[in-house]
Enzyme design. Sequence first.
Site: not given
Lengths: 882, 882
Positions: A25, A94, A103, A105, A343, A459, A565, A621, A748, A767, A769-772, A834, A854
């Site tokens: 501001k 202000r 959040g 003042m 702003r 699932h 998959r 896969r 993975e 590739s 497999g960043t989840n696992d 992936c 990729y």
Amino acid sequence: MPDVYFFGNGKADGGASDSHVLGGKGANLAEMTRLGIPVPPGFTISTAVCHKYLESRELSDELLAEIKASMAALEEATGKRFGDPKNPLLVSVRSGAPVSMPGMMDTILNLGLNDKTVVGLTRQSGNEGFALDSYRRFVQMYGNVVFGIWGTPQEGDPFERVLDLAKEEGNVDREIELGCPELGAITRSFKKIVSQRTGEEFPDDPWKQLTGAIEAVFSSWNTKRAVDYRRVHHIPDDLGTAVNVVAMVYGNMGEDSGTGVAFTRDPSTGEKTFYGEFLTNAQGEDVVAGTRDPLPIAEMAELFPEAFDQLLDTASKLEKHFRDMQDIEFTIERGKLFMLQTRCAKRTAGAAVRVAHDMVREGLLTKEQAVGRVDPDQLDQLLHPTIDPTVEHPILATGLPASPGAAVGKVVFDADEAVEQNEQGHPVVLVRTETSPDDFHGMAVAQAIVTARGGMTSHAAVVARGMGKCCVAGCKDLDIFETEGRFRVDGTVVKRGDWITVDGSTGNLHLGQLELVDQGLSEEFNQLMDWADGIKVLRVRANADTPADASKAREFGAQGIGLCRTEHMFFEGERIQSMREMILASNAEGRRRALAKLLPIQREDFLGIFRSMDGLPVTIRLLDPPLHEFLPRADNEIVELAENLGVTVEILRHQIDVLTENNPMLGHRGCRLGITYPEITEMQSRAIFEAACIADGEGIDVHPEIMIPLTSHHRELENQSAVVKATAERVFIEQKTRIRYLVGTMIELPRAALTADKIAETAEFFSFGTNDLTQTTLGLSRDDAGRFLPHYIETGIFNNDPFQTIDTDGVGKLIDTAVKLGRNENHKLKVGICGEHGGDPKSIHFCHEMGLDYVSCSPFRVPIARLAAAQASLNGHSTNGS
Amino acid sequence: MPDVYFFGNGKADGGASDSHVLGGKGANLAEMTRLGIPVPPGFTISTAVCHKYLESRELSDELLAEIKASMAALEEATGKRFGDPKNPLLVSVRSGAPVSMPGMMDTILNLGLNDKTVVGLTRQSGNEGFALDSYRRFVQMYGNVVFGIWGTPQEGDPFERVLDLAKEEGNVDREIELGCPELGAITRSFKKIVSQRTGEEFPDDPWKQLTGAIEAVFSSWNTKRAVDYRRVHHIPDDLGTAVNVVAMVYGNMGEDSGTGVAFTRDPSTGEKTFYGEFLTNAQGEDVVAGTRDPLPIAEMAELFPEAFDQLLDTASKLEKHFRDMQDIEFTIERGKLFMLQTRCAKRTAGAAVRVAHDMVREGLLTKEQAVGRVDPDQLDQLLHPTIDPTVEHPILATGLPASPGAAVGKVVFDADEAVEQNEQGHPVVLVRTETSPDDFHGMAVAQAIVTARGGMTSHAAVVARGMGKCCVAGCKDLDIFETEGRFRVDGTVVKRGDWITVDGSTGNLHLGQLELVDQGLSEEFNQLMDWADGIKVLRVRANADTPADASKAREFGAQGIGLCRTEHMFFEGERIQSMREMILASNAEGRRRALAKLLPIQREDFLGIFRSMDGLPVTIRLLDPPLHEFLPRADNEIVELAENLGVTVEILRHQIDVLTENNPMLGHRGCRLGITYPEITEMQSRAIFEAACIADGEGIDVHPEIMIPLTSHHRELENQSAVVKATAERVFIEQKTRIRYLVGTMIELPRAALTADKIAETAEFFSFGTNDLTQTTLGLSRDDAGRFLPHYIETGIFNNDPFQTIDTDGVGKLIDTAVKLGRNENHKLKVGICGEHGGDPKSIHFCHEMGLDYVSCSPFRVPIARLAAAQASLNGHSTNGS
């Protein structure tokens, strides 16, 4: 550096680039002043002072001296004097942090008023009512925010109660309509409330008022709400806030005065039209409070023609100067325009796209800048219907936002019922404790899926995301009584056939049919995406398991499939029967017989996908999940299957039992299946290569990439690669043709990353497999993390949800290692990702930095990924994994 | 290098150090020749030829020329000629690989015999029966091993059938008793069998016989049995075998001849006494065949006094020369001694210890050499009773060798029954589908525990190992009907009260009461251990959860406790009730109440352990397993618990359900518990520090090391460390004393290893939890790996079971990273390992190389670890993690 920065009379100590010191501001007030835009003079106390104050809990003598000097300059600029009973200088105080942060003042207006100066204000304004009301407002605000008097939830704000009483007694709607004696009495009551509740007299000394307000602003940096907000939004605690002290101007001095807020373009659509609202004879808070209906900004043209022209001119100037849509606040004091704030405007995704696009056309932005302007995460809004965001709705329950978008439907508890209702033309929401492959037909026709159990990879979640269908999973507060056709949450009971609205982007459930908004994909969107494609280095592929998904992905600009998959192909209808036969067969012969039934089905699936992806690579896969995931769990399903298989229920139960694992995530799955049952790999490879040969015969350009899941040791890949290649050779000889293909692996597991050099001797692509990989690196089951992960994120143990944004220190280190080791061994190695992180902008930046080829993500996130990839390119160049 | 190496007349082309080229047998024959020991002359065809032959499938002309030349030398040395009908040279042909390897072709004797040379042999020996019998033996052996004629399992060996028939007809017991015409007829029958079955005439040409035998030896390198053996024992395929061609000497030339085998010391006890057996008028195969009872070697002194003296002398010479106990084969031909083989003798663990010890006393070995001589893994035999290894027993079923040792008992299916039977003085074996904490009292009194489900880290396995009690887990072939009091395996039914014998070292179950052998710990053992302690660099601690275990560990030489698992303290009796109350409490208040009951119990446990470990460090790990492990599973237990807690069974079931996790291994456990429920960490810390203060007051020197489990992020450790330290301060103030202690963490997740530098900012020690680190790095659940891990090891995908021996390429790389990062940040960081790999010799070598400070293992493996640590020191110096 000085602690206090003055602005006024066309000069300012700071500017727009100083927001770190002056807050957003303050920096913009200084900038506007420099630009010659009419801004009331004032000064900004820097963020650096905030830290010092929070440590020492006092304003230093040096600072107070600087404030005095700035106040003197302000007095000179305004020709008024602070605390002067005759011609008092009044100020607003202000807060203003470097980043926008609710959040804290907010504002105290009319500071400097007391029983004496209020007389001076009457004299200045010639309006005693105005002066007394301003005094009343000041004491009330100060009482609220500096003394922290808000009342208990039961009693409510004690100041408001006094006001309400007075309006009732005076039989008026608005405070300003009260008589002067009443206003004076109210202010006195207010002061009494303060002294009663705090044991302190309300400060009459304007300097005391000022230092109190400044201290209150600084202190508000550490309120719980502010700290929580920073934690959630990853804002560093050490930024601190600045304090802006600005000479008051008045929009409530009479009918020749007013105040308003405006956007230089429409923040909903992005249309280039001046958009906003104003009120005559009012202060800013009245616009926000909503007690009076504000007027459309266009009507200002008649009421304040000069000021309006000046406002339009200023708005245009600001937009050109900042090269972005502005959100401005202004006040007209007796016909004279003052800008109180400017702003960059918040906007919908649609507006963001359109503004960025239009500004390139207008020559305000380069294409690169335009691409950088849109928040990729916001695009989700454009790709799915959403609940109208301008309206607030009560929330029935909240689960995990498992698959984005919103949907409305009648509650059903059973897949068959879902199909039935759907056939009768009723949209349905399938609500289940958890789903299994047997529910697939119901899920396919439902508008949305809700489960009480299971996580982001359950699932329900995985299937829903695959179908681009809205899903809320793991909604633990739901007590579902499926057979009775109802669920209970807190006190509410929802019955079969009741309408609910599901928001898969937030995880919220709402009772009833809420209105949904579908923003659609515009011309401008496509243009922006084209620009992004021209900039990005990373290629963007999609995770798609069916020809329909593949087509969708291509529509959204996917440059291939990064993850198909194959297991999802086995969930539907009769396929699951053959799959179960295969799993429960006691020897390779029995498995081969069952697999033979699956072969033509898989081949057909792959053929459809190859047709959709003509000319583009398709990474398939091989079977990954533990086999027991395909087996029934419900009693009646087990009975049915036992009959089909011609075994007793006991035997079947025993077999299911034996296949059940303690930790299926780390069990008999991935390539471990193909290694112990090579006939599965053979069947799948055969289906792929036969489909590829057929497609090739149709003139389709096929690029299959066969991906081995869950490799931990290079010899696993060698084993499976050999099976795939031998099958390919056999098919090519049978079909009298050859297809070029690649064999590669998921990375993975930590061990795969650590030994990537050896794996790259066989793999033609990696590739991630960043989840696992996240689950194993952190030892963290995504499905089970619900009991502590939210706590971890709330308390800042984790900066981010590691399943949403790649954990760069842990998982990222393994990716870095694997890319380096792999490319060092095999310079032609193709490397992608992936996991679901492939659709997360921050993670995409990381992938770009790692020099990946990729990213692959769900079809609906492809545009997000394209944009994020382009932004990553703009931020720096690919460093090939440093 | 030549392909053929000659030895004879005190000279040899090779020696003992050439075993890689000559095989073990050939190298030692050459060495003995050089030492002037009487060895029949001969030559060895090198292992290099084996490769060439297996590729080309023919013996090269160059090789054949070399063989001819060597044969000529042999003829010269013996004064006989190969194929000479008058004075024929006969030879034995034997395989001999660089490492001892059963499963390959062993021996052909009497090669060179045909219808003409047999006449010469008669003339040489003056014994037609002997000559004809030798001829018969030769054709039979050649038919078996070169032509591969063994008969089908139904018909049996066709040669033996002919022999049996002839003996029956001649009414004699031994072939040699048959008349010459009969012997001649038998040999002719043998030749006919060969020509009928192979379509080839039996070769009469001695050269054809020789090349056929050589080719057969080389080919036997690749028989399935040999390949399987190499795989299991990790013997490289490219070693190859050598072929030894040696002039025949005859122990069956009459009563002045004989043959025997002997050990230079007793291979069972290690006692220094010449030990062996011999037969007069026999060939080596007769000793092995067991058709005649051999005589104790001591009786040779009377029968062959001269040869016996010479044999003793030779044995002593060989032992001194090789500085190890020898296993020798010899033949006496007409009173003259010939040595046919010498090699280092296989021996029991007890003998290994005693021989190593005695040889130091005798000045044959240094202490270092003695320590290097004993296989640490073998020590297990000394520490647990074992089934008498000299007898073979039929196996009822095989499960996982979950906790070593053997035990005999009556089958019971229920913990209460176990206690009951035990009270009546009956030893029992507790057989359960799986065990739960409710079975603890039964497990405590059982001799052994057998489960049908669960892996090496199942409840049964972990508890049994903790108690040093024999356990076979995951014995999948068992169909257990607990309520009916019986189990079935294949066709056999075993009922309650039947005797079984359990071997936890092999995983085998046997019907009935087998004899157990307890070798005990000897003086020599203790002496050897002392020497080992003087050599090793690594310190050896024990994993012990109770004062009893701790004492046991100290007895076995543990230098502290590396892992005290506090959760096991909660399994017994009333403790589990309070634990369950804690888990099922709905808020922190309820948890605190239940924890308050556990506090005094834990304190008492810790106090006992501190007393046992006066002066030594004790690493205590805070609560680690997922809470639902403490909840009951059986219906009746749930009903009981619901009553105790005063809730309905439905509600309790629901609560248990909610706590159940998909992948508990990766779930809400470890420090995640302490972070979400800090009151648990507080209680446990308080119990530790209060116990430490009490012990300190008793004059005990306490060194507590508090270990935080499952850290993945440094902020988790910061969080828990702060709770521990705050609690310590509180206790120290209350108790008016201070105790020195450390706070550290398990490194058992890949992320912890990868970010060890940050973790070491807070941690004072690291302890590698290699069980979980292996599970997460490889993505491999130890409990679920049973369906594919054995296949992986059999087919060589994994070289070792990664849960037994550290996977150095994957897990080892993380350990290396963590040690380097950690020590770099904190030079005083103490680093150890407490996974079960801490008791595996190969893994201990690795830990030594990594520069770890200590290993910790179960009490019963402490001596093994001490020895392995010493051997690691002897192999090289600590490289601080290279």
